[in-house]
Design a protein around this motif. Structure first.
Motif, PDB file in Angstrom:
ATOM      1  N   GLU A 123       1.146  -4.494  12.210  1.00 55.63           N
ATOM      2  CA  GLU A 123       1.920  -5.198  13.230  1.00 55.63           C
ATOM      3  C   GLU A 123       3.031  -4.287  13.740  1.00 55.63           C
ATOM      4  OE1 GLU A 123       2.078  -9.760  12.403  1.00 55.63           O
ATOM      5  OE2 GLU A 123       2.368  -8.740  10.469  1.00 55.63           O
ATOM      6  N   PRO A 124       3.506  -4.519  14.971  1.00 54.75           N
ATOM      7  CA  PRO A 124       4.440  -3.587  15.629  1.00 54.75           C
ATOM      8  C   PRO A 124       5.694  -3.242  14.842  1.00 54.75           C
ATOM      9  CG  PRO A 124       3.581  -5.125  17.238  1.00 54.75           C
ATOM     10  CD  PRO A 124       3.084  -5.591  15.899  1.00 54.75           C
ATOM     11  N   ASN A 125       6.224  -4.151  14.047  1.00 53.24           N
ATOM     12  CA  ASN A 125       7.458  -3.872  13.316  1.00 53.24           C
ATOM     13  C   ASN A 125       7.228  -3.445  11.867  1.00 53.24           C
ATOM     14  OD1 ASN A 125       9.433  -4.262  15.346  1.00 53.24           O
ATOM     15  ND2 ASN A 125       9.192  -6.475  15.161  1.00 53.24           N
ATOM     16  N   ASP A 126       5.975  -3.185  11.519  1.00 50.97           N
ATOM     17  CA  ASP A 126       5.681  -2.721  10.163  1.00 50.97           C
ATOM     18  C   ASP A 126       6.253  -1.324   9.940  1.00 50.97           C
ATOM     19  OD1 ASP A 126       4.382  -4.971   9.412  1.00 50.97           O
ATOM     20  OD2 ASP A 126       2.360  -4.199   9.760  1.00 50.97           O
ATOM     21  N   LEU A 127       6.707  -1.085   8.731  1.00 49.57           N
ATOM     22  CA  LEU A 127       7.198   0.232   8.333  1.00 49.57           C
ATOM     23  C   LEU A 127       6.198   0.898   7.409  1.00 49.57           C
ATOM     24  CD1 LEU A 127      10.930  -0.581   7.504  1.00 49.57           C
ATOM     25  CD2 LEU A 127      10.000   0.317   9.648  1.00 49.57           C
ATOM     26  N   VAL A 128       6.187   2.213   7.441  1.00 49.77           N
ATOM     27  CA  VAL A 128       5.354   3.002   6.532  1.00 49.77           C
ATOM     28  C   VAL A 128       6.258   3.783   5.598  1.00 49.77           C
ATOM     29  CG1 VAL A 128       3.686   4.890   6.355  1.00 49.77           C
ATOM     30  CG2 VAL A 128       3.463   3.205   8.188  1.00 49.77           C
ATOM     31  N   LEU A 129       6.028   3.632   4.304  1.00 47.76           N
ATOM     32  CA  LEU A 129       6.688   4.487   3.320  1.00 47.76           C
ATOM     33  C   LEU A 129       5.712   5.604   3.009  1.00 47.76           C
ATOM     34  CD1 LEU A 129       8.862   5.263   1.276  1.00 47.76           C
ATOM     35  CD2 LEU A 129       7.875   3.589  -0.312  1.00 47.76           C
ATOM     36  N   GLN A 130       6.012   6.809   3.510  1.00 44.10           N
ATOM     37  CA  GLN A 130       5.125   7.945   3.288  1.00 44.10           C
ATOM     38  C   GLN A 130       5.739   8.833   2.214  1.00 44.10           C
ATOM     39  OE1 GLN A 130       5.488  11.476   4.332  1.00 44.10           O
ATOM     40  NE2 GLN A 130       7.674  11.137   4.710  1.00 44.10           N
ATOM     41  N   MET A 131       4.887   9.307   1.288  1.00 41.10           N
ATOM     42  CA  MET A 131       5.414  10.097   0.177  1.00 41.10           C
ATOM     43  C   MET A 131       4.357  11.037  -0.394  1.00 41.10           C
ATOM     44  SD  MET A 131       5.403   7.385  -2.980  1.00 41.10           S
ATOM     45  CE  MET A 131       6.567   6.310  -2.178  1.00 41.10           C
ATOM     46  N   ASP A 132       4.842  12.142  -0.967  1.00 42.17           N
ATOM     47  CA  ASP A 132       3.966  13.025  -1.727  1.00 42.17           C
ATOM     48  C   ASP A 132       3.594  12.337  -3.027  1.00 42.17           C
ATOM     49  OD1 ASP A 132       4.283  14.855   0.285  1.00 42.17           O
ATOM     50  OD2 ASP A 132       5.643  16.167  -0.827  1.00 42.17           O
ATOM     51  N   SER A 133       2.453  12.695  -3.568  1.00 50.10           N
ATOM     52  CA  SER A 133       1.954  11.979  -4.743  1.00 50.10           C
ATOM     53  C   SER A 133       2.732  12.281  -6.020  1.00 50.10           C
ATOM     54  CB  SER A 133       0.475  12.312  -4.973  1.00 50.10           C
ATOM     55  OG  SER A 133       0.317  13.671  -5.352  1.00 50.10           O
ATOM     56  N   ASP A 134       3.567  13.308  -6.010  1.00 49.24           N
ATOM     57  CA  ASP A 134       4.321  13.628  -7.224  1.00 49.24           C
ATOM     58  C   ASP A 134       5.736  13.046  -7.209  1.00 49.24           C
ATOM     59  OD1 ASP A 134       5.287  15.263  -5.239  1.00 49.24           O
ATOM     60  OD2 ASP A 134       5.318  17.097  -6.442  1.00 49.24           O
ATOM     61  N   ILE A 135       6.022  12.171  -6.236  1.00 51.25           N
ATOM     62  CA  ILE A 135       7.319  11.501  -6.190  1.00 51.25           C
ATOM     63  C   ILE A 135       7.424  10.492  -7.336  1.00 51.25           C
ATOM     64  CG2 ILE A 135       8.731   9.875  -4.863  1.00 51.25           C
ATOM     65  CD1 ILE A 135       8.868  12.644  -3.721  1.00 51.25           C
ATOM     66  N   ILE A 136       8.568  10.489  -8.012  1.00 52.11           N
ATOM     67  CA  ILE A 136       8.807   9.535  -9.096  1.00 52.11           C
ATOM     68  C   ILE A 136       9.796   8.480  -8.610  1.00 52.11           C
ATOM     69  CG2 ILE A 136       9.695   9.224 -11.436  1.00 52.11           C
ATOM     70  CD1 ILE A 136       8.888  12.130 -12.001  1.00 52.11           C
ATOM     71  N   ILE A 137       9.383   7.225  -8.646  1.00 50.93           N
ATOM     72  CA  ILE A 137      10.239   6.122  -8.209  1.00 50.93           C
ATOM     73  C   ILE A 137      10.451   5.172  -9.378  1.00 50.93           C
ATOM     74  CG2 ILE A 137      10.396   4.097  -6.718  1.00 50.93           C
ATOM     75  CD1 ILE A 137       8.911   5.641  -4.597  1.00 50.93           C
ATOM     76  N   LYS A 138      11.700   4.905  -9.676  1.00 49.75           N
ATOM     77  CA  LYS A 138      12.059   3.946 -10.719  1.00 49.75           C
ATOM     78  C   LYS A 138      13.251   3.153 -10.222  1.00 49.75           C
ATOM     79  CE  LYS A 138      12.050   2.042 -14.833  1.00 49.75           C
ATOM     80  NZ  LYS A 138      10.960   1.144 -15.269  1.00 49.75           N
ATOM     81  N   CYS A 139      13.018   1.926  -9.800  1.00 54.18           N
ATOM     82  CA  CYS A 139      14.096   1.122  -9.245  1.00 54.18           C
ATOM     83  C   CYS A 139      13.810  -0.351  -9.499  1.00 54.18           C
ATOM     84  CB  CYS A 139      14.231   1.375  -7.747  1.00 54.18           C
ATOM     85  SG  CYS A 139      15.721   0.673  -7.042  1.00 54.18           S
ATOM     86  N   ASN A 140      14.779  -1.056 -10.034  1.00 51.89           N
ATOM     87  CA  ASN A 140      14.595  -2.457 -10.384  1.00 51.89           C
ATOM     88  C   ASN A 140      15.059  -3.429  -9.297  1.00 51.89           C
ATOM     89  OD1 ASN A 140      13.546  -1.831 -12.945  1.00 51.89           O
ATOM     90  ND2 ASN A 140      15.603  -1.569 -13.769  1.00 51.89           N
ATOM     91  N   CYS A 141      15.579  -2.890  -8.195  1.00 50.34           N
ATOM     92  CA  CYS A 141      15.987  -3.762  -7.090  1.00 50.34           C
ATOM     93  C   CYS A 141      14.983  -3.622  -5.946  1.00 50.34           C
ATOM     94  CB  CYS A 141      17.390  -3.403  -6.605  1.00 50.34           C
ATOM     95  SG  CYS A 141      17.492  -1.818  -5.755  1.00 50.34           S
ATOM     96  N   ASP A 142      15.022  -4.555  -5.008  1.00 48.13           N
ATOM     97  CA  ASP A 142      14.094  -4.523  -3.877  1.00 48.13           C
ATOM     98  C   ASP A 142      14.628  -3.574  -2.812  1.00 48.13           C
ATOM     99  OD1 ASP A 142      12.168  -4.930  -2.026  1.00 48.13           O
ATOM    100  OD2 ASP A 142      12.445  -7.088  -1.832  1.00 48.13           O
ATOM    101  N   VAL A 143      14.593  -2.279  -3.127  1.00 43.70           N
ATOM    102  CA  VAL A 143      15.158  -1.283  -2.219  1.00 43.70           C
ATOM    103  C   VAL A 143      14.364  -1.200  -0.919  1.00 43.70           C
ATOM    104  CG1 VAL A 143      13.860   0.671  -3.166  1.00 43.70           C
ATOM    105  CG2 VAL A 143      16.070   1.071  -2.100  1.00 43.70           C
ATOM    106  N   ILE A 144      13.081  -1.519  -0.978  1.00 38.66           N
ATOM    107  CA  ILE A 144      12.263  -1.458   0.236  1.00 38.66           C
ATOM    108  C   ILE A 144      12.747  -2.474   1.264  1.00 38.66           C
ATOM    109  CG2 ILE A 144       9.958  -1.894   1.171  1.00 38.66           C
ATOM    110  CD1 ILE A 144       8.775  -0.562  -1.229  1.00 38.66           C
ATOM    111  N   ARG A 145      13.025  -3.689   0.829  1.00 42.64           N
ATOM    112  CA  ARG A 145      13.502  -4.710   1.755  1.00 42.64           C
ATOM    113  C   ARG A 145      14.870  -4.328   2.333  1.00 42.64           C
ATOM    114  NH1 ARG A 145      11.309  -9.449   2.314  1.00 42.64           N
ATOM    115  NH2 ARG A 145      10.281  -9.269   0.292  1.00 42.64           N
ATOM    116  N   GLN A 146      15.711  -3.720   1.506  1.00 46.26           N
ATOM    117  CA  GLN A 146      17.032  -3.310   1.968  1.00 46.26           C
ATOM    118  C   GLN A 146      16.925  -2.177   2.986  1.00 46.26           C
ATOM    119  OE1 GLN A 146      18.476  -2.744  -2.133  1.00 46.26           O
ATOM    120  NE2 GLN A 146      20.151  -4.133  -1.655  1.00 46.26           N
ATOM    121  N   CYS A 147      16.015  -1.245   2.738  1.00 47.10           N
ATOM    122  CA  CYS A 147      15.812  -0.156   3.700  1.00 47.10           C
ATOM    123  C   CYS A 147      15.223  -0.679   5.008  1.00 47.10           C
ATOM    124  CB  CYS A 147      14.892   0.909   3.099  1.00 47.10           C
ATOM    125  SG  CYS A 147      15.626   1.868   1.749  1.00 47.10           S
TER     126      CYS A 147
END
Length: 246
Positions: A123-147
């Motif tokens: 949909e037009p307002n969708d966002l894409v989180l693009q990343m290299d496969s060796d990225i390490i993400i560890k976060c317990n909050c909904d950072v995606i919604r905040q971004c």
């Protein structure tokens, strides 16, 4: 969208596991794409290991069987018509190149974005989180919604780097310490695809256009930086610690 290449034959399965499970702890992702660029199997920039294509394809098969991703985009570089189409659509150039003159890949990432843009669920307002496969993400909050809220508040934001801790940083920053606009974060960032696509074909400055055999001299981020500024758009960053306090 997770980006990968055959050098990751030993790690791609475990890395995709970690990325998907970490992100889905706090967020429901609409769709997960894995772009596997096999157009090069040797002569990589900063090559750190040899390539085992059998091991790589076996790992990709396991990723699909375990349903870790919704779509595998395999780019082998053998379809010259596809390369011509990508270069014409994205850069306004007639060329079958898939890498820059200095060896950075770009075509497979653009193909991945095209596949997402044309997916039935997009949909037009969708966002894409693009990343290299060796990225390490560890976060317990909904950072995606905040971004995502940053793109909602400012219609000129095209990209936002995945936030990391920084000393004295703000939740939203447009300029670096020298007062220059932040560069596009190639390794891990959010993209508003419709806003990016509105700038196509991206203008390639003369200094970045080496010859008809190659569309660009260096990495694609140079071209995106140039066009983001040319179109009065923004590429932003933020401090993770500020997000955690929200």
């Amino acid at each position: 969208m997770i980006k990968s290449c055959p050098m990751e034959h030993e790690t791609i399965l475990s890395n995709v596991h970690k990325i998907v499970h970490s992100l889905e702890q706090t967020t429901t992702l609409k769709s997960i794409f894995l772009v596997a660029d096999t157009s090069k199997q040797d002569g990589f920039l900063r090559q750190y290991t040899s390539v085992d294509m059998h091991a790589y394809t076996t790992a990709l098969d396991k990723i699909i069987k375990e349903r870790l991703v919704d779509k595998l985009v395999l780019v082998d570089g053998e379809d010259s018509a596809q390369s011509f189409q990508v270069n014409n659509r994205w850069l306004g150039k007639s060329s079958a190149s898939s890498h820059s003159l200095t060896g950075q890949q770009y075509a497979s990432t653009m193909i991945g974005f095209d596949m997402i843009r044309n997916h039935p669920c997009f949909e037009p307002n969708d966002l894409v989180l693009q990343m290299d496969s060796d990225i390490i993400i560890k976060c317990n909050c909904d950072v995606i919604r905040q971004c995502a809220s940053i793109f909602e508040r400012d219609p000129r934001v095209v990209s936002f780097a995945f936030p990391i801790p920084s000393k004295g940083g703000a939740a939203l920053q447009h300029l670096d310490k020298s007062g220059k606009p932040f560069r596009f974060e190639i390794r891990c960032s959010f993209l508003h695809l419709v806003r990016l696509f509105s700038m196509l074909p991206l203008r390639v400055p003369d200094v970045e256009y080496p010859s008809d055999d190659y569309c660009i001299n260096n990495g694609r981020w140079h071209i995106r930086d140039y066009n983001i500024q040319l179109n009065c758009m923004k590429s932003c960053r933020g401090d993770l610690m500020q997000f955690l306090r929200q």
